[in-house]
Design an enzyme around this catalytic site. Structure first.
Site, PDB file in Angstrom:
ATOM      1  N   SER A 262       0.836  -1.203   0.000  1.00  0.00           N
ATOM      2  CA  SER A 262       0.000   0.000   0.000  1.00  0.00           C
ATOM      3  C   SER A 262       0.876   1.261   0.000  1.00  0.00           C
ATOM      4  O   SER A 262       1.650   1.477  -0.934  1.00  0.00           O
ATOM      5  CB  SER A 262      -0.948  -0.040   1.199  1.00  0.00           C
ATOM      6  OG  SER A 262      -1.921   0.962   1.111  1.00  0.00           O
ATOM      7  N   ASP A 380      -9.788  -6.419  -3.353  1.00  0.00           N
ATOM      8  CA  ASP A 380      -9.323  -5.193  -2.714  1.00  0.00           C
ATOM      9  C   ASP A 380     -10.282  -4.047  -3.041  1.00  0.00           C
ATOM     10  O   ASP A 380     -10.515  -3.734  -4.212  1.00  0.00           O
ATOM     11  CB  ASP A 380      -7.910  -4.859  -3.193  1.00  0.00           C
ATOM     12  CG  ASP A 380      -7.273  -3.740  -2.381  1.00  0.00           C
ATOM     13  OD1 ASP A 380      -7.961  -3.159  -1.526  1.00  0.00           O
ATOM     14  OD2 ASP A 380      -6.083  -3.454  -2.621  1.00  0.00           O
ATOM     15  N   HIS A 408      -7.063  -6.423   0.325  1.00  0.00           N
ATOM     16  CA  HIS A 408      -5.998  -5.449   0.538  1.00  0.00           C
ATOM     17  C   HIS A 408      -4.898  -6.018   1.430  1.00  0.00           C
ATOM     18  O   HIS A 408      -3.725  -5.772   1.192  1.00  0.00           O
ATOM     19  CB  HIS A 408      -6.576  -4.177   1.151  1.00  0.00           C
ATOM     20  CG  HIS A 408      -5.620  -3.033   1.152  1.00  0.00           C
ATOM     21  ND1 HIS A 408      -5.189  -2.409  -0.008  1.00  0.00           N
ATOM     22  CD2 HIS A 408      -4.985  -2.400   2.171  1.00  0.00           C
ATOM     23  CE1 HIS A 408      -4.350  -1.439   0.292  1.00  0.00           C
ATOM     24  NE2 HIS A 408      -4.198  -1.412   1.608  1.00  0.00           N
TER      25      HIS A 408
END
Length: 487
Positions: A262, A380, A408
């Site tokens: 991320s 996600d 995610h």
């Protein structure tokens, strides 16, 4: 919920955050955990595992060499042209993404909505084939037609030609070898994102340390057991990137592999630009597209800190629902044990407001020459799969892998699948092209065989006159007999 509301009210009255992350006092530099002071009063917790290596193996084999030759041009109308000039690098790119094997390739990307504008014709050579064919056809039909056709074609580029805003030419050659855990010059760096900690990499750290890899995983400021300064400027992108840079310089080896998740992907990209010779490979897990970072003006994280503190249970529930494909007891336990999304409201607000990185645009990512593995969880809800596909188009050598059962937090949901993908990527190296000497050796043999065939043909030709002589002598005898018979 009532307790959280009371703490938020107290936060509003005192103008201080009651939920402050501080270093764990019981933690000691044992069991692979260390505390590094990156700046005075700014301490980060780092998990550093150096496995026992009874036998150190050096890299065997020359490895693969990839030549990177590409031209990146940005035009003022918002169009980005990437022209791959290298034979091997562009072949790797085409094979991995589009399945083609053309030696040269070009990628066109529109940075803004400019679909009505026509693209420039100065860079792509492939698109000029139709124009060249038109010129050739006109020259064959009539003598006066080429001049008129050339004048028309010369006028069109003037209308479509635009001055480039920025042009970058990359020409380098990179050696890529397999990274085995027994190599003492290999180090793996794991960087988490907003709201996470180094504990989210627990499965990966244990797996690769058992294989003999040296692993390093830091806690970002305000996360996990690292210190949490009460200054918003301490959580900007550049402040956090400087912390990661100091950690990297402290533990870096000759060949380093960066694994980011991320927001941590942006720090990996930053390090790849700062130290291109030391970064061997990269892994981007749900990192999003190659766009410059800019904080959102209309976001829930722009609310006052006390309001965010009151909403912290709701935010944790939203993160659980959007970050995991399934919201069962197992996922809740993972969040609780790995300190995921367990940061103070002040740190969370400062982190989201400090994501300002204008340099990290498409050109910045297109300049990367390191092999990159893109891992994306299909479910996600924070990062759509189209963003990672866009990243795969921009990067020189990118391998996109989509996990159907992940979201995610795919490294926590599917640890075995992620570890397998990462390990295969660490052991991957491009195929070494065959030396051209073998072809030169084969040619003399073919020529020799050709000479042998000519000799055999010549020998057969030499035999033919003898046969003809015999036929003539036989014919002479028959004539004599025939003449005597007539007599």
């Amino acid at each position: 919920m009532l307790t959280s509301f009371m703490e938020g009210l107290l936060c509003c009255l005192t103008s201080k955050s009651t939920n402050v992350v501080v270093p764990v006092e019981t933690s000691e530099p044992a069991d692979g955990y260390e505390f590094v002071e990156v700046k005075p009063g700014r301490v980060l917790r780092v998990r550093h595992i150096i496995p026992d290596r009874p036998v150190v193996e050096e890299p065997t084999g020359p490895g693969g060499s990839v030549s990177c030759k590409r031209k990146i041009t940005v035009y003022r109308n918002g169009q980005l042209f990437i022209e791959n000039l290298g034979d091997r690098a562009s072949a790797e790119l085409k094979t991995c993404q589009n399945g083609e094997t053309e030696p040269n390739s070009m990628v066109e990307v529109e940075l803004t909505d400019c679909g009505n504008s026509s693209p420039p014709v100065s860079i792509p050579e492939v698109r000029s084939d139709s124009v060249t064919a038109g010129n050739n056809g006109a020259s064959e039909t009539a003598g006066d037609a080429p001049a008129a056709g050339q004048t028309e074609l010369s006028q069109q580029p003037r209308k479509r030609r635009r001055k480039p805003k920025r042009s970058v030419v990359i020409d380098c050659e990179r050696k890529i070898t397999a990274c085995k855990g027994t190599h003492s010059d290999v180090a793996l760096f794991f960087i988490h994102g907003v709201g996470g900690s180094l504990d989210i990499w627990g499965s990966q750290l244990d797996f690769f340390s058992r294989l003999g890899y040296e692993v390093i995983a830091p806690d970002l400021a305000g996360h996990g057991a690292s210190s949490a300064p009460q200054i918003a400027a301490a959580y900007t992108f550049y402040a956090l990137a400087e912390d990661i840079r100091i950690i990297f310089k402290r533990y870096a080896r000759k060949r380093n592999i960066l694994i980011g998740h991320s927001y941590g992907v942006s720090f990996c990209t930053f390090l790849a630009h700062e130290y291109p010779e030391q970064i061997h490979k990269m892994v981007m897990i749900n990192g999003g597209g190659p766009t410059a970072l800019e904080p959102s003006l209309c976001s829930i994280f722009n609310l006052p800190t006390c309001v965010l503190h009151c909403l912290s249970p709701l935010l944790a529930w939203s993160f659980l629902k959007a970050g995991f494909a399934q919201q069962g007891a197992k996922e809740k336990q993972l969040l609780k044990e790995n300190n995921a999304f367990n940061v103070s409201s002040f740190v969370l607000r400062a982190m989201m407001s400090g994501q300002y990185w204008p340099e990290g645009d498409e050109v910045y990512h297109a300049e990367l020459t390191v092999p990159i593995l893109l891992v994306h969880g299909m479910h996600d809800k924070f990062v759509p799969v189209e963003d990672d596909q866009r990243m795969a188009e921009i990067l020189l050598m990118a391998f996109l892998k989509v996990l159907e059962d992940g979201s995610h937090m795919v490294m926590m949901e599917c640890p075995d699948a992620v570890n397998t993908l990462l390990h295969e990527f660490f052991l991957w190296e491009p195929a070494t092209p065959a030396p051209p000497k073998k072809e030169s050796k084969a040619r003399p043999e073919t020529a020799k065989a050709h000479t042998d065939n000519t000799k055999a043909v010549s020998e057969t030709i030499k035999v033919r006159p003898a046969t003809a002589k015999q036929a003539s002598s036989n014919g002479g005898e028959e004539d004599k007999q025939h003449s005597t018979a007539k007599k």
